[in-house]
Design an enzyme around this catalytic site. Structure first.
Site, PDB file in Angstrom:
ATOM      1  N   LEU A  92      46.807  56.087 -14.324  1.00  0.00           N
ATOM      2  CA  LEU A  92      46.680  54.830 -14.732  1.00  0.00           C
ATOM      3  C   LEU A  92      47.941  54.125 -15.305  1.00  0.00           C
ATOM      4  O   LEU A  92      48.162  53.131 -15.444  1.00  0.00           O
ATOM      5  CB  LEU A  92      45.960  55.168 -16.338  1.00  0.00           C
ATOM      6  N   GLU A 134      47.460  66.253 -15.479  1.00  0.00           N
ATOM      7  CA  GLU A 134      47.936  65.825 -16.983  1.00  0.00           C
ATOM      8  C   GLU A 134      49.070  66.927 -17.362  1.00  0.00           C
ATOM      9  O   GLU A 134      50.053  66.573 -17.958  1.00  0.00           O
ATOM     10  CB  GLU A 134      46.764  66.001 -17.657  1.00  0.00           C
TER      11      GLU A 134
END
Ligand code: ZN
Length: 147
Positions: A92, A134
């Site tokens: 993103l 992540e």
């Protein structure tokens, strides 16, 4: 409003800091905002630094129904597979870019959940890739930094 910190913002290269437990009100709000931002942007994972916080927290939802957000506080990789797999990743924070990233097939992760309990689980397949992507964010690394 676009709430995601985007490459090449240097903030994305700043490693996250351990979160003091038990969670305070600010971190509870942060987690709510992270889950909201992940769903709003159709992501399957989001690290706190992607919405401007240095807290060592990421969220993930790999369910088809998008109704099972998982919260990982102070996550640590304790074990990883020797076998590696290459796959394409998007982010993103790097819209329109894809990167081939070679990663261990599985990882054993320790973390604290949003209820304050210490957890351990081995992740395989897509969740393994999301967890490692992540974790990279929390270490100040992006998928496009590979290769
Ligand atoms: Zn990302």
């Amino acid at each position: 409003m676009d709430d995601i910190v985007k490459y090449p913002d240097e903030f994305l290269h700043k490693p996250a800091e351990e979160v003091w437990l038990p969670l305070d009100e600010d971190h509870k709000v942060l987690i709510k905002n992270m889950v909201k931002a992940m769903y709003k942007n159709n992501g399957i994972g989001l690290a706190a630094n992607q919405i401007g916080s240095s807290s060592k927290i990421f969220v993930m939802d790999v369910s088809n129904e998008k109704n099972n957000p998982q919260v990982f506080i102070n996550p640590k990789i304790k074990k990883e597979a020797k076998e590696k797999l290459t796959d394409e990743e998007g982010c993103l924070s790097c819209p329109g870019k894809l990167a081939d990233v070679r990663r261990p097939m599985y990882v054993g992760l320790e973390w604290t959940c949003q209820h304050g309990k210490l957890q351990y689980k081995t992740f395989y397949h897509l969740p393994a890739r999301v967890v490692q992507h992540e974790m990279d964010h929390l270490n100040g690394k992006l998928c496009i930094d590979y290769g």
